[in-house]
Design an enzyme around this catalytic site. Structure first.
Site, PDB file in Angstrom:
ATOM      1  N   ASP A 147      10.156   3.990 -39.814  1.00 13.56           N
ATOM      2  CA  ASP A 147       9.353   3.502 -39.608  1.00 13.56           C
ATOM      3  C   ASP A 147       8.305   2.591 -38.985  1.00 13.56           C
ATOM      4  O   ASP A 147       8.138   2.327 -39.907  1.00 13.56           O
ATOM      5  CB  ASP A 147       8.702   5.144 -39.667  1.00 13.56           C
ATOM      6  CG  ASP A 147       6.867   5.513 -37.911  1.00 13.56           C
ATOM      7  OD1 ASP A 147       6.124   4.303 -37.813  1.00 13.56           O
ATOM      8  OD2 ASP A 147       7.276   6.183 -37.856  1.00 13.56           O
ATOM      9  N   SER A 194       4.823   6.220 -32.608  1.00  9.95           N
ATOM     10  CA  SER A 194       6.026   7.219 -33.515  1.00  9.95           C
ATOM     11  C   SER A 194       5.717   8.862 -32.620  1.00  9.95           C
ATOM     12  O   SER A 194       7.187   8.614 -33.374  1.00  9.95           O
ATOM     13  CB  SER A 194       5.833   7.162 -34.993  1.00  9.95           C
ATOM     14  OG  SER A 194       5.000   6.086 -35.295  1.00  9.95           O
ATOM     15  N   ASP A 196       4.069  14.834 -40.199  1.00 13.14           N
ATOM     16  CA  ASP A 196       4.006  13.804 -39.118  1.00 13.14           C
ATOM     17  C   ASP A 196       4.545  13.109 -38.584  1.00 13.14           C
ATOM     18  O   ASP A 196       5.422  13.861 -38.186  1.00 13.14           O
ATOM     19  CB  ASP A 196       3.851  12.418 -40.583  1.00 13.14           C
ATOM     20  CG  ASP A 196       3.117  11.319 -39.764  1.00 13.14           C
ATOM     21  OD1 ASP A 196       2.626  10.803 -38.979  1.00 13.14           O
ATOM     22  OD2 ASP A 196       3.593  10.098 -40.996  1.00 13.14           O
ATOM     23  N   GLU A 239      13.764   9.596 -42.744  1.00 13.24           N
ATOM     24  CA  GLU A 239      12.450   8.571 -42.001  1.00 13.24           C
ATOM     25  C   GLU A 239      12.449   8.285 -42.874  1.00 13.24           C
ATOM     26  O   GLU A 239      12.106   8.625 -44.455  1.00 13.24           O
ATOM     27  CB  GLU A 239      12.178   9.808 -41.879  1.00 13.24           C
ATOM     28  CG  GLU A 239      10.783   8.251 -40.992  1.00 13.24           C
ATOM     29  CD  GLU A 239       9.371   8.251 -40.709  1.00 13.24           C
ATOM     30  OE1 GLU A 239       8.702   8.299 -39.920  1.00 13.24           O
ATOM     31  OE2 GLU A 239       8.852  10.069 -41.275  1.00 13.24           O
ATOM     32  N   ASP A 241       5.950   1.754 -42.248  1.00 15.34           N
ATOM     33  CA  ASP A 241       4.765   2.089 -40.733  1.00 15.34           C
ATOM     34  C   ASP A 241       3.719   1.506 -41.499  1.00 15.34           C
ATOM     35  O   ASP A 241       3.004   0.731 -41.304  1.00 15.34           O
ATOM     36  CB  ASP A 241       4.832   2.735 -39.804  1.00 15.34           C
ATOM     37  CG  ASP A 241       4.034   3.251 -38.624  1.00 15.34           C
ATOM     38  OD1 ASP A 241       3.768   1.899 -38.058  1.00 15.34           O
ATOM     39  OD2 ASP A 241       2.852   4.025 -38.902  1.00 15.34           O
ATOM     40  N   HIS A 292       0.550  -1.205 -41.347  1.00 14.28           N
ATOM     41  CA  HIS A 292      -0.201  -1.308 -41.173  1.00 14.28           C
ATOM     42  C   HIS A 292      -1.611  -2.032 -41.825  1.00 14.28           C
ATOM     43  O   HIS A 292      -2.529  -2.545 -40.830  1.00 14.28           O
ATOM     44  CB  HIS A 292      -1.296   0.495 -40.319  1.00 14.28           C
ATOM     45  CG  HIS A 292      -0.113   0.724 -39.394  1.00 14.28           C
ATOM     46  ND1 HIS A 292      -0.832   0.327 -37.719  1.00 14.28           N
ATOM     47  CD2 HIS A 292       0.356   2.068 -38.504  1.00 14.28           C
ATOM     48  CE1 HIS A 292      -0.183   1.257 -37.160  1.00 14.28           C
ATOM     49  NE2 HIS A 292       0.767   2.100 -37.616  1.00 14.28           N
ATOM     50  N   ASP A 299      11.403   2.779 -34.526  1.00 17.63           N
ATOM     51  CA  ASP A 299      10.641   4.128 -33.492  1.00 17.63           C
ATOM     52  C   ASP A 299      10.240   3.278 -32.829  1.00 17.63           C
ATOM     53  O   ASP A 299       9.831   3.117 -31.541  1.00 17.63           O
ATOM     54  CB  ASP A 299      10.016   5.256 -33.934  1.00 17.63           C
ATOM     55  CG  ASP A 299       9.210   4.853 -35.052  1.00 17.63           C
ATOM     56  OD1 ASP A 299       8.839   3.640 -35.807  1.00 17.63           O
ATOM     57  OD2 ASP A 299       8.505   5.521 -35.451  1.00 17.63           O
ATOM     58  N   HIS A 300       9.876   1.916 -33.020  1.00 16.24           N
ATOM     59  CA  HIS A 300       8.431   0.951 -32.211  1.00 16.24           C
ATOM     60  C   HIS A 300       8.037  -0.548 -33.593  1.00 16.24           C
ATOM     61  O   HIS A 300       8.638  -0.409 -34.882  1.00 16.24           O
ATOM     62  CB  HIS A 300       7.391   1.135 -32.413  1.00 16.24           C
ATOM     63  CG  HIS A 300       6.430   2.192 -33.360  1.00 16.24           C
ATOM     64  ND1 HIS A 300       6.160   1.292 -34.455  1.00 16.24           N
ATOM     65  CD2 HIS A 300       5.731   3.161 -34.161  1.00 16.24           C
ATOM     66  CE1 HIS A 300       5.321   1.643 -35.532  1.00 16.24           C
ATOM     67  NE2 HIS A 300       5.355   2.931 -35.457  1.00 16.24           N
TER      68      HIS A 300
END
Length: 585
Positions: free
Chosen positions: A130, A179, A238, A378, A383, A387, A426-427
């Protein structure tokens, strides 16, 4: 329904005015033959049911889809009508033209229905890092493998694969995805809007009545009776793990997602998120009712593990065919805290399994299904750390993801490579590895903060200690560290030093509602500098970015991974490897 078109209607030119219809699935949707989906037409105003015409390739939509339509004269008690056909399928591959008319205005969309060849893979393992950016992958390689005279001393398992592609990530409403709709694209092959999964977000107030598209977990169980596994180190509710089964346009509906997990019945479900399984009166519960979902799963035949010790004791038992593991009330802790720093939530949950332990347990259970399995794994905290501008923790969790990938590849090799293995983000995050930070943390800084960043030849090579057997250096507080910076910043106090006591929290709530300001925790540290951000005050952390992500693959069916792809095509690679779109016999 009265006269929902009996005769075929020729293609009607689309009226591009503001009152044209909205059709779901959307224009240019790719639909797996035989996969279930809802067709919905939203009319901009209240319309006469007798004048409504909806056709698919000129045929009445109800007849073409063999489904009974539901006409809603006033949707949500507004002067807006809608037509819905639930749980439909199209079994014949090809191009389809859908026309919806209210007698005055019309709208046309096209769909591509695709089939597949014969089944190639017995199992599919989808690894999702992620927010995994190229900077994370490079940093993980530098720390876990080392580098000498410009050449890496080894490769990551996720990079040492025969197939690679760049994958576009935009959602149906924005060039920047989250996500939920990113994972939903993998799980369904359909685009979605930010925060949505398994649905096309419509205009109704109810987040659970939107037109649905079938998920990969539903498909593999319905068509092939495969085992299903979902493993994460975030809360299982999530976005990424939830998207494997859930249908909602609001990713934060955790209690409802737990209910959908229970209804879907995956064979393996592991991660954090215990708080939303516990009844309202239990310590730490976040439920609004007294339903005990841990008890319900147990009653349904699941073995339950709350610690790494319990997981090891239960997963490989011959009679364990269903496994629920919930190892923290919220997110689990990352590897840097669990193994080295003992920060975060380790004091509250000291016996959490590593992602590799969860992975092995999932393989032990799922491999008991002779039909094969689909498993999503995952590494989700990459991620969350990105952040929070906590790059050290993000890199260590990238190494952990790679260890899980290596485990899967070794497991598959022993079986004759019958498993398609995919590794993808995913991004992206707007992270970049720009050099090194030169700072002996045992002394006060003797240079301004920004002058401690080494670039080009001044970067040299980092001096982390040699990694252990799992690829982790024992220390991150060395004098020449990797400099990974983000291009999206909230206001925060920058120290260029790793956070050794607790995962980073760059901001706190601002003085005005729905705003954030710099967290002053690090304000008085030597050399700390207030760095003004480039994000609106409503954002308290770094944000996602829109660059393509890296997809690597190996195993049967991986040859479809190449060049430039869209994230919906990841679903198609999986469907093709499992032969999910073969013609009906």
């Amino acid at each position: 329904m009265r006269h929902l078109i009996i005769a075929a209607v020729a293609a009607v030119a689309c009226n591009t005015g503001a009152i044209a219809q909205t059709i779901y699935p959307i224009d240019r949707a790719d639909i797996l033959s035989g996969a279930r989906f809802d067709l919905k037409v939203e009319f901009a105003a209240k319309v006469d049911q007798d004048k409504v015409r909806v056709t698919i390739n000129g045929q009445d939509a109800a007849a073409a889809l063999k489904a009974s339509p539901d006409f809603i004269e006033r949707e949500d008690n507004k002067d807006q009508s809608a037509l819905v056909l639930r749980g439909t399928t199209l079994d014949t591959p090809g191009a389809y033209t859908v026309v919806a008319s209210d007698g005055v205005n019309s709208r046309t969309v096209t769909w591509n229905v695709f089939g597949t060849g014969a089944r190639k893979a017995k199992n599919v393992i989808l690894f999702i890092g992620d927010g995994l950016s190229p900077a994370h992958r490079v940093a993980a390689r530098l720390l876990a493998k080392g580098i000498a005279q410009g050449k890496s001393l080894g490769k990551l398992a996720m990079d040492d694969m025969p197939q690679m592609a760049l994958v576009a990530t935009a959602g149906s409403d924005s060039i920047i995805t989250d996500s939920a709709n990113a994972a939903s694209a993998f799980a369904t092959g359909h685009k979605a809007v930010v925060n949505a999964m398994g649905v096309y977000a419509d205009r109704t107030a109810n987040p659970f009545d939107d037109p649905r598209v079938e998920t990969i977990t539903s498909l593999v169980r319905r068509k092939l009776d495969l085992g299903i596994g979902i493993v994460t180190n975030t809360e299982v509710e999530d976005a990424t793990p939830a998207a494997m089964v859930a249908h909602t346009r609001r990713r934060n509906t955790y209690n409802d997602i737990v209910e959908q997990f229970f209804a879907a019945g995956p064979d393996v479900l592991m991660g954090g998120g215990l708080a939303n399984f516990l009844p309202k009166g239990a310590p730490g519960s976040k439920r609004a009712d007294e339903t005990d979902y841990v008890a319900k799963f147990k009653e349904a035949g699941y073995v339950y593990a709350a610690t790494a010790t319990e997981l090891a004791a239960s997963a490989n038992k011959a009679d364990t065919r269903k496994l629920l593991g919930l190892f923290a009330l919220g997110n689990m802790d990352g590897v840097l805290d669990r193994k080295f720093l003992k920060g975060g939530g380790v004091a509250k949950s000291p016996d959490q399994p590593d992602l590799t332990q969860q992975m092995q347990a999932a393989l032990d259970v799922l491999s008991k299904n002779g039909n094969g399995f689909f498993l999503m794994v995952e590494s989700g905290l990459i991620d969350k750390y990105a952040h929070a501008l906590d790059f050290d923790r993000a890199v260590y969790d990238t190494i952990m993801l790679d260890n899980a990938v290596r485990l899967a590849r070794e497991w598959s090799a022993k079986r004759g490579d019958d498993t398609l293995i995919l590794v993808v983000a995913d991004h992206n995050h707007p992270n970049a590895l720009v050099g090194t930070i030169n700072d002996d943390m045992s002394t006060l800084p003797n240079a301004p903060l920004r002058e401690r960043v080494g670039v080009y030849d001044k970067a040299g090579f980092p001096n982390y200690p040699a990694p252990d057997a799992e690829g982790y250096p024992a220390r991150i507080d060395v004098s020449r560290r990797l400099a990974i910076f983000s291009a999206s910043l909230p206001d925060h106090y920058e120290t260029l030093r790793p956070k050794l006591d607790h995962p980073n929290e760059p901001t706190v709530k601002g003085d005005e509602a729905n705003t954030f300001k710099a967290n002053e925790k690090h304000k008085e540290l030597p050399g700390a500098m207030l760095r003004l951000g480039n994000l609106p005050a409503m954002m308290g952390a770094s944000v996602h970015s829109g660059e393509d992500v890296i997809l690597t693959a190996t195993g049967p069916g991986s040859d479809r991974v190449r060049g430039s792809m869209d994230n919906t095509e990841v679903f198609r690679v999986i469907a093709d490897a499992l032969g999910l779109g073969q013609p009906k016999q």
